[in-house]
Design an enzyme around this catalytic site. Structure first.
Site, PDB file in Angstrom:
ATOM      1  CG  HIS A   1      -1.917  -0.827   1.345  1.00 44.91           C
ATOM      2  ND1 HIS A   1      -1.971  -1.711   2.708  1.00 44.91           N
ATOM      3  CD2 HIS A   1      -3.085  -1.465   0.557  1.00 44.91           C
ATOM      4  CE1 HIS A   1      -3.016  -2.603   2.314  1.00 44.91           C
ATOM      5  NE2 HIS A   1      -3.499  -2.478   1.173  1.00 44.91           N
TER       6      HIS A   1
ATOM      7  CE  LYS B   1     -12.250  -7.166   5.427  1.00 42.62           C
ATOM      8  NZ  LYS B   1     -11.435  -6.451   4.167  1.00 42.62           N
TER       9      LYS B   1
ATOM     10  CB  SER C   1      -3.867  -6.688   4.503  1.00 44.89           C
ATOM     11  OG  SER C   1      -3.558  -5.432   4.189  1.00 44.89           O
TER      12      SER C   1
END
Length: 150
Positions: free
Chosen positions: A17, A41, A127
């Site tokens: 990122h 989530k 991630s």
């Protein structure tokens, strides 16, 4: 002003990122790192921690804003008067997934998606891999900015 939104969950922000954001700074006058909130989530890191990791990583960069949002990314872009969505691509699978989203966003709005390829030395980082390393007590520090420490 060329303003881009770089959306994601950033659970946590990774060096992949970071690479896309740093390279995007040369293309845009401002980048809004937009942390999406999805109530369905389950996150490893709290929203506050994810926001803090990013803010600390870019505290010396005046062209970066960090915000949170829920709902459609294009609606958030419109509210922020951003004409571009910035996305990173690691592999062909990312491209196919992101292409469908970009076409949909373009159909629903005038917002263009700009893709940057992640640098080759960082293209394997995700991630989900970082979270797996953390869950298994591995050394994740070479995969994330220094601000991500637990």
């Amino acid at each position: 002003m060329k303003r881009a939104v770089f959306p994601g969950s950033f659970d946590p922000i990774t060096l992949g990122h970071f690479d896309i954001i740093e390279r995007g700074l040369g293309l845009f006058d401002e980048i809004i790192i937009a942390i999406g909130v999805n109530a369905d989530k389950k996150y490893m890191f709290s929203l506050e921690d994810r926001k803090r990791f990013i803010e600390e990583s870019f505290k010396h960069e005046s062209k970066i804003k960090v915000m949170t949002y829920s709902g459609l990314t294009i609606d958030f872009c419109k509210k922020q008067e951003a004409e571009f969505i910035l996305r990173g691509l690691r592999n062909p699978g990312d491209f196919e997934f992101e292409k469908a989203i970009a076409h949909t966003n373009r159909k629903l709005s005038e917002i263009e998606t700009v893709f940057l390829l992640t640098s080759s030395g960082k293209s394997y980082i995700s991630s989900s891999i970082v979270r797996d390393v953390i869950r298994n007590n591995g050394d994740y520090t070479s995969l994330v900015p220094d601000t991500v420490r637990i």
